[in-house]
Every structure is written in structure tokens, then in C-alpha cells.
Motif scaffolding. Structure first.
Motif, PDB file in Angstrom:
ATOM      1  N   SER A  75       0.954  -1.154   0.020  1.00 56.29           N
ATOM      2  CA  SER A  75      -0.073   0.096  -0.122  1.00 56.29           C
ATOM      3  C   SER A  75       0.866   1.249   0.024  1.00 56.29           C
ATOM      4  N   ARG A  76       1.962   1.205   0.573  1.00 51.09           N
ATOM      5  CA  ARG A  76       2.817   2.393   0.683  1.00 51.09           C
ATOM      6  C   ARG A  76       3.505   2.864  -0.595  1.00 51.09           C
ATOM      7  N   ARG A  77       4.126   1.537  -1.378  1.00 50.27           N
ATOM      8  CA  ARG A  77       4.360   1.552  -2.622  1.00 50.27           C
ATOM      9  C   ARG A  77       3.443   2.249  -3.772  1.00 50.27           C
ATOM     10  N   GLY A  78       2.026   1.562  -3.496  1.00 41.85           N
ATOM     11  CA  GLY A  78       0.947   2.269  -4.302  1.00 41.85           C
ATOM     12  C   GLY A  78       0.870   3.771  -3.985  1.00 41.85           C
ATOM     13  N   ALA A  79       0.888   4.194  -2.954  1.00 39.99           N
ATOM     14  CA  ALA A  79       0.694   5.704  -2.519  1.00 39.99           C
ATOM     15  C   ALA A  79       1.701   6.433  -3.239  1.00 39.99           C
ATOM     16  N   TYR A  80       2.982   5.820  -3.194  1.00 44.62           N
ATOM     17  CA  TYR A  80       4.127   6.664  -3.880  1.00 44.62           C
ATOM     18  C   TYR A  80       4.112   6.793  -5.436  1.00 44.62           C
ATOM     19  N   GLN A  81       3.084   5.754  -5.902  1.00 42.56           N
ATOM     20  CA  GLN A  81       3.104   5.930  -7.490  1.00 42.56           C
ATOM     21  C   GLN A  81       1.726   6.739  -7.681  1.00 42.56           C
ATOM     22  N   ALA A  82       0.952   6.937  -6.754  1.00 35.03           N
ATOM     23  CA  ALA A  82      -0.505   7.711  -7.221  1.00 35.03           C
ATOM     24  C   ALA A  82      -0.065   8.925  -7.937  1.00 35.03           C
ATOM     25  N   PRO A  83      -0.978   9.169  -8.863  1.00 35.34           N
ATOM     26  CA  PRO A  83      -1.001  10.472  -9.613  1.00 35.34           C
ATOM     27  C   PRO A  83      -0.954  11.924  -8.840  1.00 35.34           C
ATOM     28  N   VAL A  84      -0.267  12.741  -9.470  1.00 38.49           N
ATOM     29  CA  VAL A  84      -0.063  13.956  -8.739  1.00 38.49           C
ATOM     30  C   VAL A  84      -1.294  14.846  -9.501  1.00 38.49           C
TER      31      VAL A  84
END
Length: 78
Positions: free
Chosen positions: A9-18
Motif C-alpha cells: 500500500s505504501r508503494r501504491g501511494a508513492y506511485q499515485a498520480p499527482v
């Protein structure tokens, strides 16, 4: 040891669109995604005050690139 779900989930948050490009800092590394493919990767050179225009310096010998939010591209930290 952390649970596998927490790491993913942390990795997914890092890759979340800006969503708001104005939040990006000069020198930050980003990826530009169009149709689920990374089309550019580089460092932020400049962002417009409105957050609709982004200039990045790609890795390699290419010139800087202009990205427009109206083109439908997604920018994510990377």
C-alpha cells in the motif's frame, strides 16, 4: 517485519498520480504516463502557477519536454 500488505500500500501511494501539479518541486523526479505507458521520465524544471503546465528535463541527451494537463497525461512521482 512488516506485513506484506503494508509495504504494497505504501508503494501504491508513492506511485499515485499527482492531481495538483503546482505541488511538484523543482528537481523532483517524475514520470509522465499516457494510456498506461510511461512516455517520459525526468526532473521537474518548472511548473506554472496554475499547475496546468510542466517542464521536465528528461534523462539522457534529449531537450526539455513540455507537458500539458489538458493533453490528458498523468504525472506521478518516480
Amino acid at each position: 517485519m512488516k506485513a506484506r500488505g503494508a509495504v504494497l500500500s505504501r508503494r501504491g501511494a508513492y506511485q499515485a498520480p499527482v492531481e495538483n501539479w503546482a505541488e511538484l518541486a523543482v528537481g523532483e523526479v517524475v514520470e509522465v504516463v499516457r494510456h498506461a505507458q510511461v512516455v517520459a521520465r525526468g526532473t521537474v524544471e518548472e511548473v506554472s502557477l496554475s499547475g496546468n503546465v510542466l517542464w521536465i528535463l528528461p534523462q539522457g541527451p534529449q531537450d526539455r519536454q513540455l507537458c500539458l494537463k489538458s493533453d490528458g497525461v498523468i504525472v506521478r512521482r518516480g
